[in-house]
Design an enzyme around this catalytic site. Structure first.
Site, short mmCIF file in Angstrom:
data_model
loop_
_atom_site.label_atom_id
_atom_site.label_comp_id
_atom_site.label_asym_id
_atom_site.label_seq_id
_atom_site.Cartn_x
_atom_site.Cartn_y
_atom_site.Cartn_z
N GLU B 82 8.31 29.95 -69.07
CA GLU B 82 8.14 30.88 -67.95
C GLU B 82 9.09 32.06 -68.10
O GLU B 82 9.22 32.88 -67.20
CB GLU B 82 8.34 30.16 -66.61
N CYS B 114 7.15 24.65 -65.22
CA CYS B 114 7.91 23.76 -66.11
C CYS B 114 7.01 22.91 -67.01
O CYS B 114 7.51 22.10 -67.78
CB CYS B 114 8.82 22.86 -65.30
N ARG B 201 11.69 21.75 -49.33
CA ARG B 201 11.40 20.31 -49.43
C ARG B 201 9.95 20.04 -49.85
O ARG B 201 9.63 18.95 -50.32
CB ARG B 201 11.71 19.61 -48.10
N THR B 203 8.63 21.07 -52.35
CA THR B 203 8.60 20.88 -53.81
C THR B 203 8.73 19.41 -54.20
O THR B 203 8.48 19.05 -55.35
CB THR B 203 9.75 21.65 -54.51
N HIS B 236 9.80 14.86 -66.11
CA HIS B 236 10.36 16.19 -65.87
C HIS B 236 11.58 16.03 -64.98
O HIS B 236 11.62 15.17 -64.09
CB HIS B 236 9.33 17.12 -65.22
N LYS B 241 18.15 13.69 -59.42
CA LYS B 241 17.63 12.70 -58.48
C LYS B 241 16.14 12.39 -58.68
O LYS B 241 15.73 11.23 -58.67
CB LYS B 241 17.85 13.28 -57.07
#
Lengths: 128, 350
Positions: B82, B114, B201, B203, B236, B241
């Site tokens: 990207e 990504c 959030r 995402t 990915h 987390k």
């Protein structure tokens, strides 16, 4: 200063791939020449990507297009298997560069022609 | 039909790093929030003379070294990113010229946030399988940008991983592939904008987890396998987390995910993220090991691969610099001022 596309394009075999020429007597010419001393002929020769710092200097007052990189080391590197290149020595504090230091060739951006022009790529060396 | 798989792989991580503390100090934030909450301790930073093209070229050279083939054998080279340096002029032509693959080579630049790196691998694999080419290169590379002070600034980093696919001298056979994709507006960057926007959030569950788990479950169902059938899983990794949570929900014990879990010390290399995780796994894999890899790209979608490692892996692991070694050694730390200069974040007259 802007570089002309034809010139940049013409030099890519050397700047991108270290393409040199080697005579029968074992002398390496980089870049290759049209004629060689003593009327010798030469074959294409791909130089190695590792070598040793033969000599260097540290640039504190560079041309404007390299000012963001200062201070940087600029040296002559003897490549393993023959051939010498003049190149920046990067990814290292210039104060730590030594004659005889082992280095490895990496593909890097050499210069940027402002926000509109060409991005020019080529070789630099980093500590091995 | 012959087996198709990875013949060589290579990784490139810049030497420069910035710690979460240096970013937090500048913006008056609490570094512990990022270190503990999102498990982002530090991230890689490209040097002033490094970009997606230079990182991709170095990773490709290492991949060719491990493959034991000359660049002229590459019939297709695709770079997913990207952060392609030119808006109009392919990254792939410069890369192909640098590795000596021109002129008989097909190239294209991929973009899918990504996921672009795994896309490049997916298409090269398909080209080899269709017997259109003997060898091809699929590369994920990025020098990603996070807006100053934004949460993304703690993760957006730089790196590249390259994979040579072919049918001879395979080191990891592709057993299955699977793709899972929907139109999900979780993260985007409009043309001429310097930094991306993200939906906070949103995402997470509707984007990363829905697609990552969807692709992982889909490929395991297709293969008739469960988490117990794998030695390693790579996901990915936009932060520390998410991939650990995805692994847990799929039934993978932590140790099967940790080998390819680079993000706490590397940051999110975007298109390079899951391909770099896979390279760290291949660096230590043993013959017979089975690997699940699932990418994720905002917008949104995931590609999944199941690989089985062959005996030849042991011959190639030491032929080029290993990923963990590049990550752990020879680091040069930057303060925020030098980082801002390196990333072009300082306003100057042109």
């Amino acid at each position: 200063m802007k570089i002309r596309s034809p010139r940049y394009h013409r030099e890519t075999p050397q700047r991108y791939r270290l393409e040199a020429a080697k005579t029968k007597s074992g002398d390496v010419y980089f870049p290759p020449r049209v004629y060689y001393p003593g009327g010798q002929t030469a074959e294409p020769f791909k130089m190695s990507d590792t070598g040793t710092v033969l000599t260097f200097t540290v640039i504190h007052t560079p041309p404007p297009e390299y000012s963001d990189l200062a201070p940087y080391a600029l040296g002559i590197v003897e490549l393993d298997g023959g051939g010498r290149i003049t190149t920046q020595i990067v990814d290292v504090d210039p104060a730590e560069v030594k004659i005889g230091m082992r280095v490895k060739v990496e593909f890097r951006k050499i210069r940027t022609e402002g926000s509109e022009g060409l991005l020019c790529y080529g070789y630099k060396v980093v500590p091995e | 039909m012959p087996d198709v798989g990875i013949v060589g792989y290579g990784a490139k991580i810049p030497r420069y790093r910035i710690k979460a503390e240096s970013i937090a100090l500048t913006w008056g934030a609490d570094a512990e929030n990022y270190k503990k909450g999102l498990q982002l301790k530090e991230k890689s930073v490209p040097a002033l003379d490094q970009d997606t093209i230079t990182l991709a070229v170095e990773a490709a050279k290492y991949a060719l070294k491990r493959a034991g083939i000359d660049g002229s054998k590459i019939g297709a080279a695709y770079v997913g990113s990207e952060s392609h340096p030119y808006a109009v002029k392919p990254t792939g032509t410069i890369l192909s010229e640098a590795i000596g693959a021109t002129p008989e080579c097909h190239t294209a630049d991929f973009e899918f946030a990504c996921k672009a790196g795994s896309e490049a691998m997916y298409v090269v694999y398909a080209q080899v399988k269709a017997e259109l080419i003997e060898y091809g290169l699929g590369i994920g590379a990025d020098t990603s940008q996070g807006a100053p002070g934004d949460a993304l600034e703690y993760s957006a980093s730089a790196g590249a991983a390259a994979y040579v696919f072919g049918t001879k001298d395979i080191i990891a056979k592709v057993d299955y592939t699977y793709a899972f994709m929907t139109d999900t507006p979780d993260f985007w960057r409009r043309e001429h904008e310097h930094y991306p926007q993200h939906a906070g959030r949103f995402t997470g569950e509707p984007a990363y987890f829905k697609h990552t788990l969807g692709a992982a479950n889909g490929i395991m169902k297709k293969a008739g396998m469960t988490a117990d059938d794998f030695d390693f899983a790579v996901f990915h990794q936009p932060n520390g987390k998410f991939p650990m949570a995805a692994g847990k929900r799929l039934g993978f014990p932590r140790e099967k995910v940790e080998t390819g879990w680079l993000v706490p010390w590397l940051g999110n290399t975007y298109s390079g993220a899951s391909p770099l995780g896979l390279s760290a796994v291949l660096d230590v894999a043993k013959p017979g090991n089975r690997i699940l890899m699932v990418s994720f790209g905002s917008g949104a979608g995931s590609d999944a691969f199941i690989f089985t490692v062959t005996d030849r892996i042991l011959e190639v692991q030491d032929k080029a610099p290993k990923t963990r070694k590049q990550l752990d050694e020879n680091k040069i730390y930057l303060d925020y001022g030098r980082y801002a200069k390196f990333r072009g974040k300082i306003l100057r007259n042109s």
